[in-house]
Every structure is written in structure tokens, then in C-alpha cells.
Enzyme design. Sequence first.
Site, PDB file in Angstrom:
ATOM      1  N   GLN A 106      34.644  34.527  50.759  1.00  0.00           N
ATOM      2  CA  GLN A 106      33.987  33.894  49.602  1.00  0.00           C
ATOM      3  C   GLN A 106      32.643  33.296  50.023  1.00  0.00           C
ATOM      4  O   GLN A 106      32.567  32.604  51.035  1.00  0.00           O
ATOM      5  CB  GLN A 106      34.881  32.798  49.019  1.00  0.00           C
ATOM      6  CG  GLN A 106      36.091  33.317  48.266  1.00  0.00           C
ATOM      7  CD  GLN A 106      35.762  33.962  46.919  1.00  0.00           C
ATOM      8  OE1 GLN A 106      34.605  34.119  46.539  1.00  0.00           O
ATOM      9  NE2 GLN A 106      36.783  34.363  46.215  1.00  0.00           N
ATOM     10  N   CYS A 108      36.856  37.165  39.493  1.00  0.00           N
ATOM     11  CA  CYS A 108      35.397  36.991  39.440  1.00  0.00           C
ATOM     12  C   CYS A 108      34.832  37.772  38.254  1.00  0.00           C
ATOM     13  O   CYS A 108      33.624  37.970  38.168  1.00  0.00           O
ATOM     14  CB  CYS A 108      34.754  37.429  40.755  1.00  0.00           C
ATOM     15  SG  CYS A 108      35.176  39.106  41.212  1.00  0.00           S
ATOM     16  N   TYR A 119      45.334  41.568  47.450  1.00  0.00           N
ATOM     17  CA  TYR A 119      43.871  41.584  47.648  1.00  0.00           C
ATOM     18  C   TYR A 119      43.519  40.405  48.566  1.00  0.00           C
ATOM     19  O   TYR A 119      42.755  39.521  48.206  1.00  0.00           O
ATOM     20  CB  TYR A 119      43.127  41.489  46.316  1.00  0.00           C
ATOM     21  CG  TYR A 119      43.527  42.557  45.332  1.00  0.00           C
ATOM     22  CD1 TYR A 119      42.809  43.749  45.260  1.00  0.00           C
ATOM     23  CD2 TYR A 119      44.625  42.386  44.498  1.00  0.00           C
ATOM     24  CE1 TYR A 119      43.179  44.744  44.360  1.00  0.00           C
ATOM     25  CE2 TYR A 119      45.009  43.377  43.607  1.00  0.00           C
ATOM     26  CZ  TYR A 119      44.277  44.540  43.536  1.00  0.00           C
ATOM     27  OH  TYR A 119      44.650  45.517  42.659  1.00  0.00           O
ATOM     28  N   ASP A 128      43.885  38.438  43.595  1.00  0.00           N
ATOM     29  CA  ASP A 128      42.461  38.083  43.657  1.00  0.00           C
ATOM     30  C   ASP A 128      41.660  39.382  43.776  1.00  0.00           C
ATOM     31  O   ASP A 128      41.042  39.659  44.803  1.00  0.00           O
ATOM     32  CB  ASP A 128      42.232  37.175  44.880  1.00  0.00           C
ATOM     33  CG  ASP A 128      40.811  36.648  44.972  1.00  0.00           C
ATOM     34  OD1 ASP A 128      40.032  36.826  44.013  1.00  0.00           O
ATOM     35  OD2 ASP A 128      40.477  36.067  46.023  1.00  0.00           O
ATOM     36  N   GLU A 142      45.796  44.287  51.729  1.00  0.00           N
ATOM     37  CA  GLU A 142      44.338  44.383  51.681  1.00  0.00           C
ATOM     38  C   GLU A 142      43.974  45.798  52.142  1.00  0.00           C
ATOM     39  O   GLU A 142      44.605  46.344  53.030  1.00  0.00           O
ATOM     40  CB  GLU A 142      43.739  43.305  52.616  1.00  0.00           C
ATOM     41  CG  GLU A 142      42.313  43.513  53.056  1.00  0.00           C
ATOM     42  CD  GLU A 142      41.309  43.507  51.915  1.00  0.00           C
ATOM     43  OE1 GLU A 142      41.357  42.625  51.041  1.00  0.00           O
ATOM     44  OE2 GLU A 142      40.445  44.423  51.924  1.00  0.00           O
TER      45      GLU A 142
HETATM   46  C1  LIG Z   1      37.668  39.173  45.595  1.00  0.00           C
HETATM   47  S1  LIG Z   1      38.127  39.682  47.196  1.00  0.00           S
HETATM   48  C2  LIG Z   1      39.362  38.517  47.604  1.00  0.00           C
HETATM   49  C3  LIG Z   1      39.692  38.360  49.048  1.00  0.00           C
HETATM   50  C4  LIG Z   1      40.469  37.119  49.437  1.00  0.00           C
HETATM   51  N1  LIG Z   1      41.582  36.882  48.546  1.00  0.00           N
HETATM   52  C5  LIG Z   1      39.574  35.909  49.541  1.00  0.00           C
HETATM   53  O1  LIG Z   1      39.695  34.978  48.738  1.00  0.00           O
HETATM   54  O2  LIG Z   1      38.732  35.872  50.424  1.00  0.00           O
HETATM   55  C6  LIG Z   1      38.975  41.157  46.840  1.00  0.00           C
HETATM   56  C7  LIG Z   1      39.551  41.880  48.050  1.00  0.00           C
HETATM   57  O3  LIG Z   1      40.288  43.026  47.604  1.00  0.00           O
HETATM   58  C8  LIG Z   1      40.079  44.089  48.494  1.00  0.00           C
HETATM   59  N2  LIG Z   1      40.420  45.304  47.733  1.00  0.00           N
HETATM   60  C9  LIG Z   1      39.636  46.024  46.896  1.00  0.00           C
HETATM   61  N3  LIG Z   1      40.357  46.997  46.321  1.00  0.00           N
HETATM   62  C10 LIG Z   1      41.634  46.887  46.788  1.00  0.00           C
HETATM   63  C11 LIG Z   1      42.835  47.597  46.534  1.00  0.00           C
HETATM   64  N4  LIG Z   1      42.874  48.629  45.683  1.00  0.00           N
HETATM   65  N5  LIG Z   1      43.956  47.209  47.182  1.00  0.00           N
HETATM   66  C12 LIG Z   1      43.924  46.170  48.051  1.00  0.00           C
HETATM   67  N6  LIG Z   1      42.807  45.448  48.328  1.00  0.00           N
HETATM   68  C13 LIG Z   1      41.674  45.813  47.703  1.00  0.00           C
HETATM   69  C14 LIG Z   1      38.652  43.926  48.944  1.00  0.00           C
HETATM   70  O4  LIG Z   1      38.421  44.568  50.181  1.00  0.00           O
HETATM   71  C15 LIG Z   1      38.537  42.404  49.042  1.00  0.00           C
HETATM   72  O5  LIG Z   1      38.857  41.950  50.330  1.00  0.00           O
END
Ligand SMILES: C[S@@+](CC[C@H](N)C(=O)[O-])C[C@H]1O[C@@H](n2cnc3c(N)ncnc32)[C@H](O)[C@@H]1O
Length: 452
Positions: free
Chosen positions: A283, A408, A312, A381, A333
Site C-alpha cells: 500500500q 480500491c 489477494y 482485497d 496471492e
Molecule cells: C490491492 S492489492 C492487496 C494486497 C495486500 N492485501 C495488501 O494490502 O498489501 C491486490 C493483490 O492481489 C494480487 N492479485 C491480482 N490478481 C489476483 C488473482 N487473480 N488472484 C490472487 N491474487 C491476485 C495482486 O498481485 C496484489 O498483490
Amino acid sequence: MLEKNQIVEVDIIDLTHEGQGVAKLDGFVFFVDNALPGERIKMKILKLKKNIGFGKVEEWLSISADRNQDLDLTYLRTGIADLGHLNYPAQLAFKKKQVETSLRKIAGLTDITVADTIGMDSPFAYRNKAAVPVRRVNGQLETGFFRKNSHDLIPIEDFYIQHPEIDQVIAFTRDQLRKLDLKPYDEKEQTGLIRNIIVRRGHYSGQLMLVLVTTRPKIFRVETLVERLTTAFPNLVSIIQNINDQNTNAILGQEFRLLHGSETIVDTMLGNEFEISAPSFYQVNTEMAEHLYQVAIDFAAVDSEDIVIDAYSGIGTIGLSFAKQVKHVYGVEVIPEAVADSLKNAERNGISNVTYVCDSAEAAMQNWVKEGIQPTVIVVDPPRKGLTDSFIKASASVQPDKLVYISCNVATMARDIKLYEELGYKLTKVQPTDLFPNTHHIEVVGLLEKRN
Ligand SMILES: C[S@@+](CC[C@H](N)C(=O)[O-])C[C@H]1O[C@@H](n2cnc3c(N)ncnc32)[C@H](O)[C@@H]1O
């Protein structure tokens, strides 16, 4: 008949979710940058389509009391601070209203109370990360920001919403690239070497990471560059090269090479230490992300019997903040480096009741269902595109008591909440949290509880 380039007088009646002023005239809805509700303007018509148009302010005939007149409008032109012309209390109110409107219009929820947006005391210089393009402007290598909706670089040194030390590293790197005569990337010609500079700074640790994105592996006199950078910034503990040889808008390519120090920097969130590697999500506003996570923790109200899914999960920041209070955390993730970070981070903080897998959230959720894992709380998330129907259905099928949705993008969140509501969940709490002051971006946490 309205025509392009015509100057007309209009009242601004609303703001779009991207912060553009809205005006109506002769059956057209116009979108106008840098115009606020309550303002009357002389507008030049830039473009007309079937029943929408785009305009530009020629003159303000009246000014909104909510206008922040101190903002250097360059930030608005670049999109760095596309809501910076609205004063901060009005920004917080705008974000709350956007959440209410999306939940009403997209999710069909009319009876939900959205809490006031949690804001920052000082809504500037908050970003812990910057990714800036490097281009040639007037014959010189420059760093800055693209003009809104374009790839024209506007040179900037003070990025306004980034930590000032990040700005200093960028300006110093720019100067050294000039001295070493390293060529900036040229998108049209597909020539040049240096595409982007990415800088990350640990909010609490002050550790710096620099990623140089290049078109090719070879950087002429790279040792000199590294030596000058580390001499100027002793806290620059990680310098990494990323190679991106594709003609693409994506910043990072596949290949990373360590040029100096460590692959990761360390920072602290809610008392835990986290290693963060270059491709991992983290973040960008640490102070407010801590508020965000605390809201999620409070909404979940977990105890030692709870089994939590952290979907996520990035580098594990959310799940590891919960772990000490619950029985077990399962995380998923998709970025391998981030998963590796989350495993190291669990160990680093003496946490052993967590399982992190590298997979898509959809596939992992289906697998957990098949394995008979029975979560009591699911935290999601996702990125801006939100969840998939298959994830929502699988997560609802295991009937967790609570689902905490961190988002977001309130539009996709509202779409997903509609489906959860159809599957037996009720949205009971909503808390916007301002992770991106002076921009139109909104972060929000929602609590969905199983209906009896
Ligand atoms: C908004 S970030 C949130 C990360 C973490 N929860 C944080 O607060 O730092 C979304 C995360 O989802 C991952 N992501 C994107 N598509 C995904 C999927 N289909 N399955 C699992 N993770 C995914 C991205 O790499 C990223 O790390």
C-alpha cells in the site's frame, strides 16, 4: 446548435467519480476539468459527441467556496493531484458520497449508512512509492509525469504527494543519468535505454529501494551510477534493474537483476516487520493503510477460534496483522515474489499459524472448499477489477460468518456486494478511508454478515 470551439456560459452541477465538473446545456452533458459544483464558468467546447461533450474553463464567473486556490495547476494537468483543486474536507465528503451513490445505483442498497471518510491530518507527501517515466524533453533527459490522457512528459521535481526524499532520489538519479549520458527511452522510435525510475521508501524504516527499468540488459558504467547513488543516499539499501523490452504501457518487464544490496527493503505496519520485494504490491500510503487494516480488524472482530482467509494477500500485511489473534490464516496471492515475501514475513514476526499459496484467488478458493477448510472470516482485497463470480460463489458456499471487503474501486465492490447480498449476506458497515488524498481514488472497507 452547439459547435466545437464555441464559448458558452454554464453552471457546474456535479463532479464525476474522476473529479471532472459536470454541466448540462441544450441536451448535452459536458465534462470539464478543474471546475467545481456551484461554479459558473465560460466554457470552450473541445469536443461534441452524440449527447455528451468535453469543455475547458475559459473563465470563472463565480468560484466555489470549496476551491483550494493554492494548488499549482501543473499537478492537475498531469493527473498527479486531480482532486487537489477541491479543499480537503470537501474531498472527504465527495468520497463518502461516491461510495453511497455506487452502493445505491450499482448494488441497489438504499438503507446503508456509510461512515464519514477517515482522512489525513496532513494530506501531502504521503506516498511511499513513485514510478516516474524518463523521456527526452527539449533535447534533455527529464523525469516527471505524463500530461493527463497522454504520454507527453511534463518535467517535475516536487511531486507534491510523494515523500520528499523520493523526489530527491529521482532528481539525483536524473542528474547522474544525464552526466553519464545514458539515453532516455523514446516510445515512438522504440530506442533509448532508461524507461522508468521506481523508488520505494519504508515509511518507518526510511530504507530506500530504486528500480531502474531499462529496455536492454547493458547499462554503460553502471558501477559508477550505483556508487554515486549509494554515496548520496546511504539508506539506499536496494538497487535493482528491471528489463522491459516490450512496446507496452506496463512498467515492469519479467526480468529483475540485483545491482546493489538486498532484493528487498523492510518496513513496519501495525507493529509487524515486512520485507517488500520490487514486484510485490505494498500500500502506497502506510499511515492510512494502518487505519484501513485496523478498520478491517475491527469489522472482523475475530477471536482465537476463527479461521481467516486472506485473499489477494500481497506480502501478507493483512493476514499477518490478524494471525496472532486467530487459529489459522490461509492466504492466496498470484505474484510469486509477493508470496515468498509473505512466507518470510510470517517467519520474521514469529508467526506460524499461516499458510500462503501462490495461485489465483479463484482457484485457491475452489481448492480450499474441496479440502473442506471452513473459514469463519474471509477478507478480500482485490485489484481494481474486483472479484469474479466464481470466487464470490465459492466463498459464499462455505458460509463464513463475515466477509470483509477491502476495495480500491467502489464500482466493482458494489457490483460484487450485490451478488453477495443475493447469496445470503448483508452489508452492515461501510468505512471509506482516504489512502489517496488529493486524487479521485477511493479506498473503502465493507463488512458483509451472514443473514440468519
Ligand atoms: C490491492 S492489492 C492487496 C494486497 C495486500 N492485501 C495488501 O494490502 O498489501 C491486490 C493483490 O492481489 C494480487 N492479485 C491480482 N490478481 C489476483 C488473482 N487473480 N488472484 C490472487 N491474487 C491476485 C495482486 O498481485 C496484489 O498483490
